[in-house]
Design an enzyme around this catalytic site. Structure first.
Site, short mmCIF file in Angstrom:
data_model
loop_
_atom_site.label_atom_id
_atom_site.label_comp_id
_atom_site.label_asym_id
_atom_site.label_seq_id
_atom_site.Cartn_x
_atom_site.Cartn_y
_atom_site.Cartn_z
N ARG A 162 12.09 11.00 0.08
CA ARG A 162 10.94 11.12 -0.83
C ARG A 162 11.29 12.05 -1.99
NH1 ARG A 162 8.97 11.11 4.50
NH2 ARG A 162 7.46 9.47 4.95
N ASP A 189 1.06 11.34 8.66
CA ASP A 189 1.94 11.83 9.73
C ASP A 189 1.10 12.30 10.92
OD1 ASP A 189 4.47 12.48 7.60
OD2 ASP A 189 2.43 12.71 6.86
N ARG A 218 -0.20 9.31 12.77
CA ARG A 218 0.90 8.70 13.53
C ARG A 218 1.15 9.51 14.80
NH1 ARG A 218 4.72 7.91 8.21
NH2 ARG A 218 4.30 5.70 7.88
N HIS A 226 5.28 16.44 3.42
CA HIS A 226 5.22 15.05 3.88
C HIS A 226 6.64 14.51 3.68
CE1 HIS A 226 4.26 10.89 4.45
NE2 HIS A 226 4.51 10.58 3.19
P1 NAD Z 1 4.78 -0.29 -5.40
O1 NAD Z 1 6.04 -0.36 -6.18
O2 NAD Z 1 4.34 -1.45 -4.60
O3 NAD Z 1 3.57 0.06 -6.39
C1 NAD Z 1 3.65 1.00 -7.39
C2 NAD Z 1 2.80 0.50 -8.53
O4 NAD Z 1 2.75 1.51 -9.53
C3 NAD Z 1 3.36 -0.76 -9.21
O5 NAD Z 1 2.38 -1.80 -9.15
C4 NAD Z 1 3.66 -0.31 -10.62
O6 NAD Z 1 3.45 -1.33 -11.58
C5 NAD Z 1 2.69 0.84 -10.77
N1 NAD Z 1 3.05 1.75 -11.85
C6 NAD Z 1 4.25 2.30 -12.14
N2 NAD Z 1 4.15 3.09 -13.21
C7 NAD Z 1 2.85 3.07 -13.59
C8 NAD Z 1 2.14 3.69 -14.64
N3 NAD Z 1 2.73 4.49 -15.52
N4 NAD Z 1 0.81 3.45 -14.73
C9 NAD Z 1 0.20 2.62 -13.88
N5 NAD Z 1 0.84 2.00 -12.87
C10 NAD Z 1 2.15 2.22 -12.74
O7 NAD Z 1 4.88 1.02 -4.50
P2 NAD Z 1 4.01 1.36 -3.20
O8 NAD Z 1 4.72 0.87 -2.00
O9 NAD Z 1 2.61 0.98 -3.44
O10 NAD Z 1 4.16 2.95 -3.17
C11 NAD Z 1 3.52 3.75 -4.16
C12 NAD Z 1 3.81 5.21 -3.89
O11 NAD Z 1 3.16 5.61 -2.68
C13 NAD Z 1 5.30 5.52 -3.69
O12 NAD Z 1 5.63 6.74 -4.32
C14 NAD Z 1 5.43 5.68 -2.18
O13 NAD Z 1 6.52 6.49 -1.80
C15 NAD Z 1 4.10 6.33 -1.89
N6 NAD Z 1 3.68 6.30 -0.48
C16 NAD Z 1 3.07 7.41 -0.02
C17 NAD Z 1 2.67 7.49 1.29
C18 NAD Z 1 2.02 8.77 1.77
O14 NAD Z 1 1.85 9.00 2.98
N7 NAD Z 1 1.63 9.65 0.87
C19 NAD Z 1 2.88 6.42 2.16
C20 NAD Z 1 3.48 5.27 1.64
C21 NAD Z 1 3.90 5.22 0.32
#
Ligand code: NAD
Length: 318
Positions: free
Chosen positions: A90, A150, A153, A177
């Site tokens: 991450r 987490d 889970r 995280h």
């Molecule tokens: P993804 O690639 O499917 O979606 C990301 C989206 O962001 C895309 O649709 C993209 O077009 C959009 N995007 C990028 N730049 C942008 C901007 N400037 N303005 C508006 N939209 C924009 O990714 P995902 O699988 O949905 O994951 C998103 C984030 O969530 C990642 O950083 C991932 O690591 C994180 N995540 C966090 C957790 C948690 O527990 N916090 C869990 C899973 C994923």
């Protein structure tokens, strides 16, 4: 916030954002839901798809919007940005996502937004800090999803191991995280009975080694899921819904989120996963648990890793 129209704006309609939107619709949590993405076609397509199912869910207005829509929002939830590629940690995402966040947060604030930010994009602790700094909002109104996933889970796997409803397992994952998070065994219980004492009285059935394996599986869960299907999203989507309810319904719920520490646990100026009381104003209070010495050391190690990782960002942006 009761009695008024509640609005959530979701920025980033990718796997996480659209799963969260779907869960919000299913659970009927808000009156209005706005989807925003750099990929406007994706946000529009999602809004159409969700609207078509809406009569089978809860009445709700859903549309693909613009930053102007943030002005009336109670909550802006950021799920935009790069996600982990297989093998990537991450923390590898810091640079890319900080640049994206600068643009997003500035646009949200320019709309006149005066609500609460929830951040889910990784590395979530650092991006929550960054959102707080870029937005200039009071810290209680910038909340990271932290270890909300987490922790759930952990509860699920413990419930499975002890064959107990996970809702009757109280246990927290604290810290980053990410790879340096820690299980708080000293405050883990099943129905009020400390888990370690329960374990001792059932030593013919359960072992501490298995508990350690459970924690490792929690810590590494994202890697295992990403290897299999490329991304994780349903679990965090439900965690975000839980957090949304705590805020919009002013629940004063204890959730493990990423909050700014201001002396708690002997730490300052860092967003990190901690249990906190969350209500309609955001983070009401960070809960300061009496960690044992080993847990406190692990928590500080985790904080130091985050501080070191964000140093280049802090130096160049703030
Ligand atoms: P993804 O690639 O499917 O979606 C990301 C989206 O962001 C895309 O649709 C993209 O077009 C959009 N995007 C990028 N730049 C942008 C901007 N400037 N303005 C508006 N939209 C924009 O990714 P995902 O699988 O949905 O994951 C998103 C984030 O969530 C990642 O950083 C991932 O690591 C994180 N995540 C966090 C957790 C948690 O527990 N916090 C869990 C899973 C994923």
């Amino acid at each position: 916030m009761s009695g008024k129209t509640t609005r959530v704006v979701i920025i980033g309609a990718g796997f996480v954002g659209s799963s969260y939107a779907y869960a919000l619709l299913n659970q009927g949590v808000v009156d209005e839901m706005v989807l925003l993405d750099l990929n406007q076609a994706k946000a529009k397509g999602d809004a159409m798809d969700l609207n078509h199912g809406m009569p089978y869910g809860s009445p709700m207005k859903i549309w693909a919007g613009t930053y102007e829509d943030c002005k009336q929002a109670d909550l802006v939830v950021i799920t935009a940005g790069a996600n982990q590629a297989p093998g990537e940690t991450r923390l590898d995402l810091i640079e890319k996502n900080t640049k994206i966040f600068q643009l997003i947060v500035n646009d949200v604030m320019s709309s006149g937004f005066d609500g609460i930010f929830v951040v889910a994009t990784n590395p979530v602790d650092i991006l929550s800090y960054v959102t707080w700094k870029f937005s200039g909002l009071p810290t209680e109104r910038v909340i990271g999803s932290g270890t909300i996933l987490d922790t759930v889970r952990f509860r699920f796997l413990l419930g499975d191991y002890f064959n107990v409803d996970p809702r009757n397992v109280h246990a927290y994952i604290m810290g980053e995280h990410g790879d340096t998070e820690l299980p708080v065994w000293s405050h883990a219980d099943i129905g009020g009975r400390p888990i370690l004492s329960y374990l001792n009285s059932h030593s013919d059935m359960y072992t501490k080694e298995s508990l350690d394996d459970i924690f490792i599986n929690v810590r590494d869960a994202a890697y295992h899921i990403i290897e299999r299907k490329g991304a994780t999203y349903y679990g965090i989507a439900l965690g975000l819904v839980r957090l949304t309810k705590a805020i919009l319904r002013n629940e004063n719920s204890v959730l493990t989120i990423s909050a700014l520490l201001r002396g708690e646990y002997g730490l300052e100026d860092i967003y990190i996963g901690v249990p906190a009381i969350v209500n309609g104003h955001g983070v009401r209070e960070v809960m300061e648990l009496q960690l044992d010495q080993d847990e406190m050391e692990q928590f500080h190690t985790s904080a130091n890793v985050l501080k070191e990782a964000m140093l280049p960002i802090v130096t160049s942006y703030f």
